[in-house]
Scaffold this motif. Sequence first.
Motif, short mmCIF file in Angstrom:
data_model
loop_
_atom_site.label_atom_id
_atom_site.label_comp_id
_atom_site.label_asym_id
_atom_site.label_seq_id
_atom_site.Cartn_x
_atom_site.Cartn_y
_atom_site.Cartn_z
N GLY A 1 0.82 -1.21 0.00
CA GLY A 1 0.00 0.00 0.00
C GLY A 1 0.84 1.24 0.00
O GLY A 1 1.53 1.56 0.93
N ILE B 1 -6.10 -0.32 -4.87
CA ILE B 1 -5.41 -0.89 -3.72
C ILE B 1 -6.40 -0.94 -2.57
O ILE B 1 -7.31 -0.11 -2.48
CB ILE B 1 -4.16 -0.10 -3.31
CG1 ILE B 1 -4.55 1.33 -2.91
CG2 ILE B 1 -3.12 -0.11 -4.38
CD1 ILE B 1 -3.42 2.10 -2.29
N ARG C 1 -1.46 -6.75 -1.62
CA ARG C 1 -2.12 -7.33 -2.79
C ARG C 1 -2.60 -8.75 -2.49
O ARG C 1 -1.98 -9.51 -1.76
CB ARG C 1 -1.17 -7.34 -3.98
CG ARG C 1 -0.76 -5.96 -4.44
CD ARG C 1 -1.95 -5.20 -4.96
NE ARG C 1 -1.57 -3.87 -5.37
CZ ARG C 1 -1.76 -3.41 -6.60
NH1 ARG C 1 -2.30 -4.17 -7.52
NH2 ARG C 1 -1.42 -2.17 -6.90
#
Length: 1531
Positions: free
Chosen positions: A1263, A1525, A1345
């Motif tokens: 992130g 994200i 992710r």
Amino acid sequence: MVTMSLSGPFSSNSLQEALSQASQPSTSLVKTQPSRTPSQVTVLSASVSLLARNGSMHLEGSQDKASTVGATSLQDDFGKLTPSLYEAGGCVMSLVNFEPATRRASNNLWDTDSHLSSSTSVRFYPHDLIRLNRLLTMDPELLEQQDGDLSPELQDAPQGQETSAVSATANKAKQYYRLWLLPYLWVGLNFDRLTLLALFDRNREVLENVLAVVLAVLVAFLGSVLLVHGFFTDIWVFQFCLVIASCQYSLLKSVQPDSSSPRHGHNRIIAYSRPVYFCLCCGLIWLLHYGSLRIDSSRFTLYGVALTSSLVLASARDLVIVFTLCFPIVFFMGLLPQVNTFVMYLFEQLDIHVFGGNASTSLLAALYSILRSIVTVALLYGFCYGALKESWEPHHIPVLFSVFCGLLVAVSYHLSRQSSDPSVLISLIQSKILPSFKDKNPEDPFSEVHDPLPEKLRASVNERLQSDLIVCVVIAVLYFAIHVSTVFIALQPFLSYVLYALLGSVGLLTHYLLPQVRKQLPWYCFSHPLLKTKEYYQFEVRDAAHVMWFEKLHVWLLFVEKNILYPLVILNELSGSARELASPKKLDTEVGALMITVAGLKLLRSSYSSPTYQYVSILFTVLFFTFDYRHLSETLLLDLFLMSIVFSKLWELFYKLHFVYTYIAPWQITWGSAFHAFAQPFAVPHSAMLFIQAVVSAVFSTPLNPFLGSAIFITSYVRPVKFWERDYNTKRVDHSNTRLASQLDRNPGSDDNNLNSIFYEHLTRSLQHSLCGDLLLGRWGNFSTGDCFILASDYLNALVHLIEIGNGLVTFQLRGLEFRGTYCQQREVEAITEGVEEDEGCCCCEPGHLPHILSFNAAFGQRWLSWEVLVTKYVLEGYSITDNSAASMLQVFDLRRILTTYYVKGIIYYVVASPKLEEWLANETMREGLRGCGERNYVDLDPTFNPNIDEDYDHRLAGISRDSFCGVYLSWIQYCNSRRTKPLDSEKDSSLVLLCFGLCVLGRRALGTAAHHMSSNLESFLYGLHALFKGDFRISSVRDEWIFADMELLRKVVVPGIRMSLKLHQDHFTSPDEYDEPAVLYEAISSHQENLVIAHEGDPAWRSAVLSNSPSLLALRHVLDEGTNEYKIIMLNRRYLSFRVIKVNKECVRGLWAGQQQELVFLRNRNPERGSIQNAKQALRNMINSSCDQPIGYPIYVSPLTTSYCNSHPQLGHVLGGPISIANIRNFVVGTWHRLRKGCGAGCNSGGNIEDSDAGGLSCGSGNGTGADSHQSSVSHGGTSGPAPLHSYPPHSLGTSQSSQSVQSGLVRHSPARASMVSQSSSYRYSSSRHSSLRTSATGLEPCRRSSTSQLSLRTLPTSLQLRLGSSSDPAGPSSSLSSHSIPPCKRHTLVGLLGNDGVCSTVTDPLSQLHHHHYHPQQHNPTVSTVRRDDISYRVQIVDVSQVLESINLPKRKELQWPDETMRLRAGRTCWRDWSPAEGMEGHVIHRWVPCSREPVSRSHINKTILLVQVDDKLVPIIETGIIELGAEV
């Protein structure tokens, strides 16, 4: 009360004409009407006397203007009336004094009383006008019969006189004034009014008379004392007597205007200047003479000069004597200001240079500051004196002196953070001790108007005081501990060298290198900044300025310099110099303690408040008195104190010489007049005199102004940093300060300058919020007290004057220039906005330049300017202005018909949505008034209605019938009624439809009436539309009088309807057919009502909305200025604007301001094209002179002195941390304890490290979003908190990351302590991570992710944990368990730490099949699998790649995806978004997910990528998973 101006239709001339027509027969009336008898004339005169005696005739004057109004006389058959009126400024008097002839010795009926005053308007009350009108129209014979019934005043009037007798008494009357000696004893002065005013000044109050008498006695007494003692001989006795006489006569008749007067007209204060200065000089002469006789030995010496020797004192006395004899020349040249200005200047200079204070904003502020400093010195003096009285050992400092040093640093820190103006502090104390309980009147139209600035200032001051309460204690203890450790003695001289080296390097880097490389033209050599901001290459700024690394570095260097280096250096000098200063060889203990206290306080406060140039003076002083002239040193503490004053004067001299040289450089001089051409060569031989003037003006801090704008410079009088002696602030003309009659008829304030001033007022509020923080971040370069900057954008050009600079506060004043300035202003604006990077000249040729380097001509030209461009992309929040011509938008009938249709629909919307609808329907008065409209064959045949404009016009009946109205608007009425909480009857014959019909007919009739029944004419239609827009409704028809039963119908229904129709008409151009659907139109009106402020610009609500930062505003503007008569639709949208910041030489600004004031006030140059305001690009002469106070300059807005605090800057708080207070400390401790408790619990369960938990800050490296903060709605067991957007959908589970969230939420549900910790930590992170590159989820886990290679199955969890999780998620009992969800690898370690190693395996399962199966078939229940309700967890994501958005996937022709709901498909694409587009940084909830090869068709992706449906506000965005994200979940 009816008010008529003297310049209006009923002025003094009209009064004269009325009386003269009443008294003298007119030639045109001789044949038809007999002339009035003398008795009637007498009655008329006496009736006018009654008007004056009863107080019905009032006069108003202005205190700032003085002028002669008219030169006519009011005259009738009995003699002369009053002479011309003279406006002397604001005193109270009668216009004329009417007395009966029997009470006077003369025949003058219009003798003037001694109570005279100024006049700008005459007011007559209605009953007096009616009485006077009856007397004028009464028959002469009847009037003579009724003379006995008149009042005593009328009975005293002469009756029965013949016309010949009247004309015989019309000789010139004697005029006198009553001089009251006692309450009942007066003496007549035989002067007419103008003669008396020319001879003497008028004293308005008794205090002025007493002060004049006292000063006259003092002047005579002190002058006689000096004459008796023989200070003057020969011709100088006569000269001194002339000075005494001039000082005394100025108390009787002052010089108006004086050369040092800051205002036009009569100045009351200037009359006392000469006697006050004379008394001061005489007292100073006497004291110096007395001292020169009493002092025999030179006790105090400074740098070898005996300050107390008799020779020095006698020389000073002779200098003051010569200055006193030169009083006539001094006052003629204007070298001394008026008394209050001098007192403010003296206190301010003492506070700045002696006590280290800041500039003052007023006389009371200066007095408050100097008293505060004196009290502080008195309190600290006791500690210092007590310490110096103790015995000092070579390697030991008394503890009391360490206490003194700690208190000195703490008190200096506190004083540097306080403003010189105590008004906000007093207001804060009053609000805490005596809170105001003002009951708001709901009927007051201005009760809702609230200015948020005072409360914001009080909150800032309160926050700073709480912070100082803690910080000052910490500082005092810390520096006491440092000083008592004898570190300043044991480590000498190495400590001094280290401190000086650190101070020099940090100061050089902070105040020279960093500002230079950030400037637009570093060192005037490079063509662009060497350190660029993120916004430098952006064409249009869309967000707040990004905090760069060098800005953070600048803030921390400044923090270390102010709070660590400077206090250590000054305490080091205090420790080394205190004993020597207090020795008998220097100043003794008493004087030495005072000098140590004053010098330490001054140096510390100056370092905290304005550290920009402190390092230069300290390094020079140390080098000069340590290596060059060590024998002259008076201890480094005293050297630093004196050299700080010298350096401030040297900087001032540098700025003055720079201004002079750039202004008179022969290759760029601009001659604005023939005098400039003559003065240019004349000034060359007087260069030496000019240099001397510059030195003298620098010593006394006086402006050096160009005489009439030429190359000849003269020294003006001393002024404070504030400069302007009057507190002139722009008063915006709106409906709150104008009369209703003027609003309806003349529309005051309709010029562009008055209307545009609100944008500068909003700019002032934006600067109040962010200026101090931006200065500390280095975005405006170096700054100091008195600096001037120009902010320039597309249409805004404002001069910002920094007045007071403290530690974390800045007081400034903004002066806004005209949007469409003069030709000269435009040329100078072009000069500051054009770039010089493309210049390739070198002398007379163009050889080019090196890459990224300026050419020779450009570099040379930039050095010969009194201004420099600092920043080209300074981001500030403001309003973008869009104006469209209303005439072009309503040119054709079809467009006017659309507007009228929206007008009617707006009225229907507001009346149906009103909470008072049922009350209105039950009102008997309204029902009675609308009964006629309810008839079956009712047709309104008003000629106002036009078939070209009214859509429901019935051509057969030539009007508007109820049937035609219902045929067009009944469906809209019924739809609006269906949206009510309790729908009413909305059939065609219902009372609701009848009320709507009556209101719509009334509204259109009001529009036609305002348009003078000429709606077919565009100009008339616009005039009527503007009248209704500002609320001017004229109910002219008897059929509409039912509206008066409740005026709320006009205020809350019709007025919003006409205003909303203008916005809907604008939207019609972008999408013509969009509002044909009732649902879309209803939603549009509801949205505009919530997000858009539509008001007239004269309405106080408009100003309140702008100052409250409303996102959008709309207004209809009628511009009447310089022959223009046009209507504009003004649209304001709040956004971030880009400005160029230009720093102007402050001495250039002060000099040009002083020159304009002298030229216009004293020399009375009224030429609008005078040479001193012509453009001069090297000095920005026109822009600076235009920013002067009116009427000297012509700014459209001058702000009050506004203080900006660093606390209100959010970005600075993220760099340095928020303010320190007890509440913040408590929150920090509690939050830290909860994080440690959670981390320790996780570590103890798994035996792992604390870094794997939230307290350690797990990092997975995925992130990195830096988007802005977004509003987050938390979903709990009971529902959602906060308002939900329209058509919002509950988000589905996101799958892979949700499993760990589910485990965490299950654990937290059974632990109240952890639950509170989670909620607090989540709110803390989301509020403090706006510019952080790492985002943490609500449970403390780092989002990363999604990974499909390594996932975790929850079916193998321990049985106890399954029971706990199952009981919280499904009521089926302990046999149920969680559905299998994947967990990314970066979260596996945390789950291992929470659950142990036994519950981890790597099984890949489908995350959504069980969930959707359970969702669509609720009756089928699997007892072994418990589903996680999607209302429990809400996921947020952030868009990072706009190219991954699938904006056309919802088209009906494309059948790739199967949508869960048809409503989702309609709202998820460009067809619904229209003008809106998703952008990077936007955040939203995931409400659906399509996965490749999913078993369920509704969740199957047609491509080999996962597609997410993200809800951003009320928009749905389909986007591929790689374009977002995850920000985590909210529990």
